[in-house]
Write a protein that holds these residues in place. Structure first.
Motif, mmCIF file in Angstrom:
data_model
loop_
_atom_site.group_PDB
_atom_site.id
_atom_site.type_symbol
_atom_site.label_atom_id
_atom_site.label_comp_id
_atom_site.label_asym_id
_atom_site.label_seq_id
_atom_site.Cartn_x
_atom_site.Cartn_y
_atom_site.Cartn_z
ATOM 1 N N UNK A 123 43.461 42.508 22.879
ATOM 2 C CA UNK A 123 44.193 42.949 24.072
ATOM 3 C C UNK A 123 43.236 43.190 25.225
ATOM 4 N N UNK A 124 42.101 43.813 24.922
ATOM 5 C CA UNK A 124 41.132 44.084 25.974
ATOM 6 C C UNK A 124 40.583 42.775 26.544
ATOM 7 N N UNK A 125 40.318 41.796 25.677
ATOM 8 C CA UNK A 125 39.816 40.504 26.140
ATOM 9 C C UNK A 125 40.814 39.825 27.072
ATOM 10 N N UNK A 126 42.103 39.983 26.790
ATOM 11 C CA UNK A 126 43.141 39.338 27.589
ATOM 12 C C UNK A 126 43.634 40.210 28.740
ATOM 13 N N UNK A 127 43.133 41.425 28.848
ATOM 14 C CA UNK A 127 43.601 42.300 29.913
ATOM 15 C C UNK A 127 43.208 41.790 31.293
ATOM 16 N N UNK A 128 42.237 40.916 31.362
ATOM 17 C CA UNK A 128 41.792 40.370 32.643
ATOM 18 C C UNK A 128 42.756 39.306 33.172
ATOM 19 N N UNK A 129 43.663 38.818 32.329
ATOM 20 C CA UNK A 129 44.639 37.809 32.762
ATOM 21 C C UNK A 129 45.750 38.487 33.555
ATOM 22 N N UNK A 130 45.894 38.077 34.811
ATOM 23 C CA UNK A 130 46.904 38.675 35.686
ATOM 24 C C UNK A 130 48.219 37.902 35.656
ATOM 25 N N UNK A 131 48.150 36.575 35.469
ATOM 26 C CA UNK A 131 49.382 35.768 35.512
ATOM 27 C C UNK A 131 49.144 34.411 34.876
ATOM 28 N N UNK A 132 50.214 33.826 34.370
ATOM 29 C CA UNK A 132 50.199 32.447 33.901
ATOM 30 C C UNK A 132 51.304 31.690 34.622
ATOM 31 N N UNK A 133 51.061 30.411 34.886
ATOM 32 C CA UNK A 133 52.072 29.594 35.560
ATOM 33 C C UNK A 133 52.101 28.220 34.907
ATOM 34 N N UNK A 134 53.261 27.836 34.405
ATOM 35 C CA UNK A 134 53.433 26.516 33.797
ATOM 36 C C UNK A 134 53.631 25.500 34.911
ATOM 37 N N UNK A 141 32.870 36.212 30.538
ATOM 38 C CA UNK A 141 33.112 36.223 29.099
ATOM 39 C C UNK A 141 34.504 35.746 28.698
ATOM 40 N N UNK A 142 35.430 35.715 29.642
ATOM 41 C CA UNK A 142 36.816 35.421 29.273
ATOM 42 C C UNK A 142 36.959 34.053 28.601
ATOM 43 N N UNK A 183 43.141 35.154 36.727
ATOM 44 C CA UNK A 183 42.508 36.403 36.320
ATOM 45 C C UNK A 183 42.591 37.428 37.448
ATOM 46 N N UNK A 184 42.506 38.689 37.085
ATOM 47 C CA UNK A 184 42.525 39.750 38.092
ATOM 48 C C UNK A 184 41.162 39.899 38.761
#
Length: 536
Positions: A158-169, A185-186, A179-180
């Motif tokens: 969860x911490x590794x993915x916490x930097x992801x702000x949004x996904x768009x298909x 490292x992501x 990313x935020x």
């Protein structure tokens, strides 16, 4: 799309070749094709086949292993036991880490990043399929990211993915991930358990069934004994060389050796009794591979931080005193430990970093073995006599190391009460999740895991703002800044005696003669990738 390699911040989008240096890869892009041609379905037998024409024999591979997973979902726990058997074999990721520690394409054929280093655009292979034949789509990737962030998954992921702000298909085979903040490292995290792309239809049953896109799929799981993987007939890339791959689990390393000597195993995935290597000296029967891993065998210390919102751990208050932690470090002759516990195999380290890390430096002399100085520091701290709980994982290297450590601590006035904890279930619950320990021993196998010391909620409950700032600057910086700041963080935790780093675990593999393609080095959480292996 420019093919040059501008510095970070150049005002254009860029792609990098897969041969770039490891740190540079994390900051940049890779562009090449992957996956190979789709697997074809074997033709039905000809009704006119004669009786003398027999079907091909089943091709099998049997691997001896030690740490059995408690679940078939590698995203459900921070323990790496599940990734050994399942990562890259059953579950695939957008990118992967090879045996040299470099990022390679996998489900993503290519990707690029925006000039502000915030948006990654991944182009998926149009051939990629899950084991039930359904396509691996951008929507499935987005669903997996959401599951890691919001589902019942491991805190570290969860911490590794916490930097992801949004996904768009963008379309079925194209996804934008924003990313935020910039993060070196992501992308590496996306090559491990945090980046697993599982069939969303299999989310609910992930603990006991597999729904991956890899060349193998679950055949059967016999807890306490083995995991049997079978060839995935729907595999979209180069087909598996084996019809069946079995991971057999052994609590006793001598029993695993006996199975290898009697011909029941094709491979010992990581020899747990290095002193027995001579048993495999007959080169007509066996090949011994010695390489490196990312695994730091660590004598963890409960530093006693109580971050807001986190249930306080249960550790001895004396360990908050840096003098006590330094005394523990200086009480242990790590070279003697390595020689005694692991037959001299492995590399001494002085911080949470291994020689293959681009920022690595030898810090073993930071608090060298000096039992008299250890006694003086304990007396100065007001703890000339101290009793601590030492709770190692019940794994061969940890069990042996615990007895050696207890003896050496006793010589300076510290009584270590040793209690081995079954791994992974009990160790994860007691130490990793509840921080209910004083000292523990386990190998941390994730790449670049020095960053865990920037997380006060992690089980060593270490809270040092200077380390947190260095790791943050590294993650947001250029390649040069990343290396420099990670080196700074490694020095700070070594000087602060945040733990005792005993040695870097070697990769000791034994194979039958005729087994080829086993990588020399083991990276990415010790994932044992069988896709490169062949057997005569």
């Amino acid at each position: 799309m420019a093919k040059s390699e501008p510095p970070i911040g150049a005002k254009r989008r860029a792609r990098r070749s897969i041969g770039a240096a490891v740190a540079a890869m994390a900051l940049a892009l890779t562009a090449c094709t992957g996956g190979g041609a789709p697997a074809t379905t074997p033709a039905a037998p000809d009704p006119g086949t004669t009786a003398t024409q027999q079907p091909a024999a089943t091709r099998t591979l049997v691997i001896g292993a030690t740490a059995e997973p408690a679940t078939l979902d590698p995203t459900a726990t921070d323990a790496a036991a599940g990734t050994q058997a399942l990562l890259y074999n059953v579950f695939e990721t957008l990118v992967r880490i090879d045996a040299e520690g470099q990022l390679k394409p996998l489900l993503a054929q290519a990707w690029d990043v925006s000039e502000d280093r915030l948006t990654y655009t991944f182009k998926l292979s149009p051939n990629a399929r899950f084991s039930d034949g359904t396509p691996v789509t951008a929507e499935a990737v987005a669903a997996n990211i959401d599951r890691i962030q919001n589902g019942n998954t491991a805190p570290k992921l969860k911490k590794a993915m916490s930097v992801v702000a949004a996904t768009a298909v963008v379309d079925p085979t194209t996804i934008d991930i924003t990313l935020s903040r910039p993060s070196v490292t992501w992308l590496f995290d996306m090559a491990g358990a945090a980046g697993i792309v599982m069939n969303p239809a299999g989310f609910a049953a992930a603990n006991s069934e597999t729904a991956g896109s890899g060349p193998l799929t679950l055949g059967r799981w016999l807890p306490g004994d083995s995991i049997v993987l079978e060839k995935n007939a729907q595999y979209w890339g180069t087909p598996a060389r084996f019809d069946e791959v079995t991971f057999r689990y052994f609590k006793d390393p001598n029993a695993m050796n006996a199975s290898m000597l009697s011909g029941q195993l094709d491979i010992i995935s990581n020899l747990q009794a290095p002193e027995t290597l001579a048993q495999f000296s007959d080169t007509s029967r066996f090949t011994v591979i010695e390489g490196s891993t990312d695994a730091e065998v660590t004598l963890s210390i409960n530093n006693g931080a109580t971050p807001e919102g986190v249930t306080p751990g249960t550790g001895n208050e004396a360990l908050k005193d840096v003098r006590v932690r330094k005394a523990i470090t200086m009480a242990i002759d790590r070279q003697a430990l390595l020689d005694t516990v692991w037959f001299g195999k492995g590399t001494l380290i002085g911080s949470m970093s291994v020689p293959t890390d681009v920022w690595y430096e030898d810090l073993t002399g930071t608090h060298p073995y000096n039992p008299e100085e250890a006694k003086r520091l304990l007396a100065e701290s007001g703890h000339p006599q101290l009793t601590l709980r030492l709770q190692p994982a019940a794994l061969p290297y940890a069990s042996k190391a615990a007895q050696f450590v207890a003896s050496q601590l006793g010589a300076v006035g510290i009584t270590a009460q040793v209690e081995e904890l079954q791994f992974p279930a009990r160790w994860v619950d007691t130490v990793l999740q509840k921080a209910d320990y004083d000292l523990s021993i386990v190998a941390h196998v994730e790449p670049r895991d020095v960053v865990t010391y920037a997380n006060p909620a992690y089980y060593w409950r270490y809270d040092n703002p200077a380390v947190q700032e260095a790791v943050a600057r590294a993650d947001a910086g250029t390649v040069a800044e990343y290396e420099a700041e990670m080196r700074t963080a490694s020095r700070l935790i070594a000087e602060d005696a945040a733990a005792v780093w005993l040695f870097a675990l070697p990769n000791l593999v034994v194979t039958k003669s005729g087994v080829t393609g086993v990588p020399e080095n083991a990276n990415s959480s010790l994932a044992f990738d069988v896709t490169t292996i062949a057997k005569a």
